[in-house]
Design a protein around this motif. Structure first.
Motif, PDB file in Angstrom:
ATOM      1  N   MET A 332      69.864  28.679   5.149  1.00 50.13           N
ATOM      2  CA  MET A 332      71.118  28.449   5.854  1.00 50.13           C
ATOM      3  C   MET A 332      71.841  29.840   5.527  1.00 50.13           C
ATOM      4  O   MET A 332      71.841  30.053   3.854  1.00 50.13           O
ATOM      5  CB  MET A 332      72.165  27.380   5.894  1.00 50.13           C
ATOM      6  N   ALA A 333      72.225  30.726   6.426  1.00 53.81           N
ATOM      7  CA  ALA A 333      73.134  32.047   5.751  1.00 53.81           C
ATOM      8  C   ALA A 333      74.509  31.834   6.707  1.00 53.81           C
ATOM      9  O   ALA A 333      74.342  31.976   7.947  1.00 53.81           O
ATOM     10  CB  ALA A 333      72.151  33.144   6.076  1.00 53.81           C
ATOM     11  N   VAL A 334      75.718  31.992   5.934  1.00 59.65           N
ATOM     12  CA  VAL A 334      76.943  32.049   6.691  1.00 59.65           C
ATOM     13  C   VAL A 334      77.465  33.445   6.336  1.00 59.65           C
ATOM     14  O   VAL A 334      77.649  33.787   5.299  1.00 59.65           O
ATOM     15  CB  VAL A 334      77.726  30.993   6.090  1.00 59.65           C
ATOM     16  N   ARG A 335      77.587  34.275   7.333  1.00 55.80           N
ATOM     17  CA  ARG A 335      78.100  35.604   7.153  1.00 55.80           C
ATOM     18  C   ARG A 335      79.453  35.728   7.944  1.00 55.80           C
ATOM     19  O   ARG A 335      79.499  35.228   8.935  1.00 55.80           O
ATOM     20  CB  ARG A 335      76.880  36.794   7.602  1.00 55.80           C
ATOM     21  N   ASP A 336      80.257  36.491   7.319  1.00 60.76           N
ATOM     22  CA  ASP A 336      81.475  36.978   7.985  1.00 60.76           C
ATOM     23  C   ASP A 336      81.835  38.563   7.836  1.00 60.76           C
ATOM     24  O   ASP A 336      81.408  39.115   6.787  1.00 60.76           O
ATOM     25  CB  ASP A 336      82.832  36.123   7.267  1.00 60.76           C
ATOM     26  N   ASP A 337      82.598  39.073   8.596  1.00 62.76           N
ATOM     27  CA  ASP A 337      82.883  40.513   8.579  1.00 62.76           C
ATOM     28  C   ASP A 337      84.171  40.913   7.870  1.00 62.76           C
ATOM     29  O   ASP A 337      84.876  41.801   8.237  1.00 62.76           O
ATOM     30  CB  ASP A 337      82.880  41.139  10.127  1.00 62.76           C
ATOM     31  N   GLY A 338      84.550  40.088   7.032  1.00 63.75           N
ATOM     32  CA  GLY A 338      85.734  40.179   6.174  1.00 63.75           C
ATOM     33  C   GLY A 338      85.780  41.220   5.355  1.00 63.75           C
ATOM     34  O   GLY A 338      85.044  42.060   5.091  1.00 63.75           O
ATOM     35  N   VAL A 339      86.843  41.010   4.557  1.00 69.36           N
ATOM     36  CA  VAL A 339      87.142  41.981   3.291  1.00 69.36           C
ATOM     37  C   VAL A 339      86.202  41.716   1.924  1.00 69.36           C
ATOM     38  O   VAL A 339      86.048  42.710   1.178  1.00 69.36           O
ATOM     39  CB  VAL A 339      88.583  42.116   2.803  1.00 69.36           C
TER      40      VAL A 339
END
Length: 382
Positions: A332-339
């Motif tokens: 599982m990979a959880v990605r976000d485009d945050g800082v």
């Protein structure tokens, strides 16, 4: 994410490794002969026994270190560091004479084949050999060449297998390492459970309990009010607070036990979590079959924690969750485009790492400053 399987070495590089192995086997043979003579001499001269044995162990260790580097460089064989003593290393150098001799035989036959091929080529060019006979010789030579190439590859495989067998950790050492891992993982699970209990207690005390106290005060004010309109407004506010308290209580209950997994699979349970998120979440769950319940539970908690962190601290505008399976593991990979800038040693992520480690899994956090952040998990399917 988790490390992939090492790629098979390229044939040319493996062949070069076998050729170097012939040379190192020769060096090892000379060393063993010298060690035998030195050992016999030390047996006659007792004062020289200890320094001679120390020198034998030192030079044997140096030769074995080179063999490890050769196998890693040309055969992609990363050998685990077992407790190989001097006697064990000397024994490995003795056994290494076998693949060295087989490699020498294979390359010797290859050299003979090259010489015979040259003779056939010259005979064909001079006209001493007919076209039909030349074709027969080419077919036979190509078949023998393929057999020889396979022999060289087999010698390389034998070399790697012997090194792993003789230089790697013994079964007892592997069991001892496993016991140590289990002790550490058990302590990690206990610490993670304690941390989760403390977190639930803080949520109940600082959130739900305070809201219920305020709700009681609000209802008290409504009872004492003489103004019907004010009483109705207070009751409406109390009703809104009760609904919010129910939501918070449900959040706490889900952290204790993900009951959504009783009636739905992991993807459907995370869809429910995504609907409550303030940040848009895209979920792709491609599992051919449901993994074990404990695996689903750990993945659920990791995803929820990653979603919460991204929404609260990362200023993300989009979160993606990808779940798949392969080679006996669930990933599982959880990605976000945050800082970015997430600390893997923080309380939440370190607790998740301990929880994942308890199932022989791995959790990796890649969060450079400026983003993006990726939380990756790999767990055995069982």
């Amino acid at each position: 994410m988790a490390a992939d399987r090492p790629e098979s070495p390229r044939p040319g590089r493996s062949s070069l490794g076998v050729a170097l192995g012939i040379l190192t086997a020769g060096v090892g043979g000379l060393f063993l002969a010298a060690a035998a003579v030195a050992g016999a001499t030390a047996g006659v001269v007792p004062p020289a026994r200890r320094p001679v044995h120390a020198a034998i162990r030192r030079y044997a260790s140096a030769l074995v270190r080179y063999e490890r580097r050769r196998l890693a460089r040309f055969h992609d064989a990363e050998l685990s560091s077992g407790a190989a003593g001097g006697r064990k290393e000397v024994g490995y150098l003795a056994v290494r004479l076998l693949p060295g001799a087989l490699g020498l035989l294979a390359y010797g036959l290859l050299a003979v084949g090259v010489v015979l091929a040259s003779i056939v080529l010259l005979a064909t060019l001079r006209g001493d050999l007919g076209v039909a006979d030349a074709l027969v010789q080419v077919v036979v030579g190509a078949a023998l060449f393929l057999v020889n190439v396979q022999a060289v590859a087999s010698v390389g495989a034998l070399d790697v297998r012997l090194a792993r067998r003789l230089l790697g950790p013994s079964r007892r050492e592997l069991l001892e390492d496993r016991v140590r891992e289990l002790v550490v993982s058990r302590a990690g699970v206990i610490a993670a459970v304690d941390a989760e209990r403390q977190r639930i207690e803080r949520d109940l005390h600082d959130g739900l309990q305070q809201r219920l106290v305020a709700l009681g005060m609000l209802l008290g004010r409504a009872r004492r009010s003489r103004d019907a309109a004010r009483t109705a407004a207070l009751l409406a506010q109390a009703h809104s607070d009760v609904q919010q308290a129910v939501v918070e209580l449900r959040e706490v209950a889900w952290r204790v036990y993900p009951s959504a997994l009783d009636d739905a699979d992991l993807g459907q349970a995370l869809e429910l979590v995504a609907q409550r998120s303030d940040v848009p979440v895209r979920i792709r769950c491609d599992l051919p079959a449901r993994p074990a319940r404990q695996v689903e539970t750990v993945l659920y908690f990791v995803a929820c924690e990653a979603l919460t962190n991204a929404a609260k601290h990362a200023a993300a505008t989009l979160i993606t969750v990808e779940i798949g399976a392969g080679e006996g593991a669930v990933r599982m990979a959880v990605r976000d485009d945050g800082v970015g800038g997430a600390d893997p040693a923080g309380r939440g992520l370190s607790g998740l790492a301990r929880r994942v480690g308890a199932l022989d899994g791995r959790l990796c956090v890649d969060s450079p400053a400026g983003g993006p952040t990726t939380v990756s998990v790999e767990l055995p399917c069982g």
